[in-house]
Write an enzyme that holds these catalytic residues in place. Structure first.
Site, PDB file in Angstrom:
ATOM      1  N   HIS A 112       0.851  -1.195   0.000  1.00 46.93           N
ATOM      2  CA  HIS A 112       0.000   0.000   0.000  1.00 46.93           C
ATOM      3  C   HIS A 112       0.885   1.243   0.000  1.00 46.93           C
ATOM      4  O   HIS A 112       1.827   1.328   0.791  1.00 46.93           O
ATOM      5  CB  HIS A 112      -0.925  -0.014   1.221  1.00 46.93           C
ATOM      6  CG  HIS A 112      -1.891   1.115   1.189  1.00 46.93           C
ATOM      7  ND1 HIS A 112      -2.949   1.154   0.297  1.00 46.93           N
ATOM      8  CD2 HIS A 112      -1.940   2.281   1.882  1.00 46.93           C
ATOM      9  CE1 HIS A 112      -3.616   2.281   0.467  1.00 46.93           C
ATOM     10  NE2 HIS A 112      -3.022   2.988   1.413  1.00 46.93           N
ATOM     11  N   GLU A 177       8.663   1.057  -2.667  1.00 45.56           N
ATOM     12  CA  GLU A 177       7.823  -0.146  -2.761  1.00 45.56           C
ATOM     13  C   GLU A 177       8.635  -1.284  -3.371  1.00 45.56           C
ATOM     14  O   GLU A 177       8.545  -2.435  -2.946  1.00 45.56           O
ATOM     15  CB  GLU A 177       6.586   0.123  -3.629  1.00 45.56           C
ATOM     16  CG  GLU A 177       5.611   1.111  -3.024  1.00 45.56           C
ATOM     17  CD  GLU A 177       4.353   1.270  -3.874  1.00 45.56           C
ATOM     18  OE1 GLU A 177       3.876   0.285  -4.440  1.00 45.56           O
ATOM     19  OE2 GLU A 177       3.854   2.410  -3.970  1.00 45.56           O
TER      20      GLU A 177
HETATM   21  C1  GAR Z   1       1.460   0.777  -6.381  1.00 46.22           C
HETATM   22  O1  GAR Z   1       1.786   2.096  -6.010  1.00 46.22           O
HETATM   23  C2  GAR Z   1       0.721   0.094  -5.249  1.00 46.22           C
HETATM   24  O2  GAR Z   1       1.203   0.446  -3.989  1.00 46.22           O
HETATM   25  C3  GAR Z   1      -0.672   0.594  -5.464  1.00 46.22           C
HETATM   26  O3  GAR Z   1      -0.851   0.553  -6.848  1.00 46.22           O
HETATM   27  C4  GAR Z   1       0.401   0.778  -7.481  1.00 46.22           C
HETATM   28  C5  GAR Z   1       0.639  -0.318  -8.483  1.00 46.22           C
HETATM   29  O4  GAR Z   1       1.772  -0.051  -9.244  1.00 46.22           O
HETATM   30  N1  GAR Z   1      -1.621  -0.221  -4.787  1.00 46.22           N
HETATM   31  C6  GAR Z   1      -2.702   0.277  -4.199  1.00 46.22           C
HETATM   32  O5  GAR Z   1      -2.973   1.464  -4.190  1.00 46.22           O
HETATM   33  C7  GAR Z   1      -3.580  -0.758  -3.518  1.00 46.22           C
HETATM   34  N2  GAR Z   1      -4.568  -0.117  -2.717  1.00 46.22           N
HETATM   35  P1  GAR Z   1       2.454  -1.185 -10.108  1.00 46.22           P
HETATM   36  O6  GAR Z   1       1.329  -1.833 -10.926  1.00 46.22           O
HETATM   37  O7  GAR Z   1       3.402  -0.429 -10.987  1.00 46.22           O
HETATM   38  O8  GAR Z   1       3.113  -2.137  -9.191  1.00 46.22           O
END
Ligand code: GAR
Length: 221
Positions: A112, A177
């Site tokens: 998150h 992340e």
């Molecule tokens: C990431 O920032 C993740 O933390 C967020 O979506 C993005 C996905 O990026 N997730 C959420 O907000 C879940 N509530 P990615 O597809 O490039 O990994």
């Protein structure tokens, strides 16, 4: 030497977190094998990433199901057929039903883009930016039946600067992340995570130095 654990990844979008897991796995830094990736979005770039790395990639259209449970049951069936032991939600933009959570109890990790429990739910980075926080960051946690409420495994904190935009802040959070998600998976693979109530303890981990952060830096005190 650890045995590799089988992981299954759920995605909805770009899949940059998925890519970081692929990269660390290919470098030999993860005791985990990515068995399958499931997307609920046919256009998710994550599906392309999977193909490039010869990972089984499956699109399931949630609109084809009468309700959330049936969609989740389909995912459970696929994940079990690949003998998945740990489910990774890498930008999966759907809330899982209790059926799914019970099928993989404390075996689902979510990332998150905020310091939970602040800014649960969608558009977390933008809401934190609009709120005017001085620090933000990201959290890896086990999924439970709430939205972004499960036991926290690891968090990374980053400063929000005066000249940030929502976009620059989001990009810096995303970089972190990509570091903490593989680490959380590796802790799990090494059997280092111990869940006590709603707390996750990391066996034999070093205590970080007590170093309070201030943003802006203290001028005088
Ligand atoms: C990431 O920032 C993740 O933390 C967020 O979506 C993005 C996905 O990026 N997730 C959420 O907000 C879940 N509530 P990615 O597809 O490039 O990994």
């Amino acid at each position: 030497m650890n045995n590799n654990i089988n992981i299954g990844v759920l995605v909805s979008g770009s899949g940059s977190n998925f890519q970081s897991i692929i990269d660390q796995s290919e470098k030999g830094n993860l005791d985990a094998v990515i068995k399958v990736v499931i997307s609920n979005n046919p256009d998710a770039y994550a599906l392309e990433r999977a193909k490039k790395h010869n990972i089984s990639a499956i699109f399931i259209d949630h609109n084809d199901f009468n309700d959330r449970q049936q969609f989740d049951q389909k995912m459970i069936d696929i994940l079990k057929s690949y003998e998945v032991e740990l489910v990774i939600m890498a930008g999966f933009m759907r809330v899982l039903t209790p059926l799914f959570i019970k099928a993989f109890p404390m075996k689902i990790m979510n990332i998150h883009p905020a310091i939970l429990p602040s800014f649960q739910g969608i558009h977390a980075q933008e809401r934190a930016f609009d709120y005017g926080v001085k620090f933000s960051g990201c959290t890896v946690h086990f999924a439970d039946e709430g939205v972004d409420t499960g036991p926290i495994i690891i968090q990374s904190v980053i400063p929000a600067y005066d000249d940030d935009t929502a976009d620059t802040l989001q990009q810096r959070i995303l970089k972190e992340e990509h570091r903490i998600f593989p680490q959380a998976i590796q802790f799990y693979a090494e059997g280092k995570l111990e869940i006590v109530g709603r707390k996750v303890r990391i066996k034999n981990h070093k205590k970080i130095d007590e170093a309070p952060l201030h943003n802006p830096p203290l001028d005088k005190f």
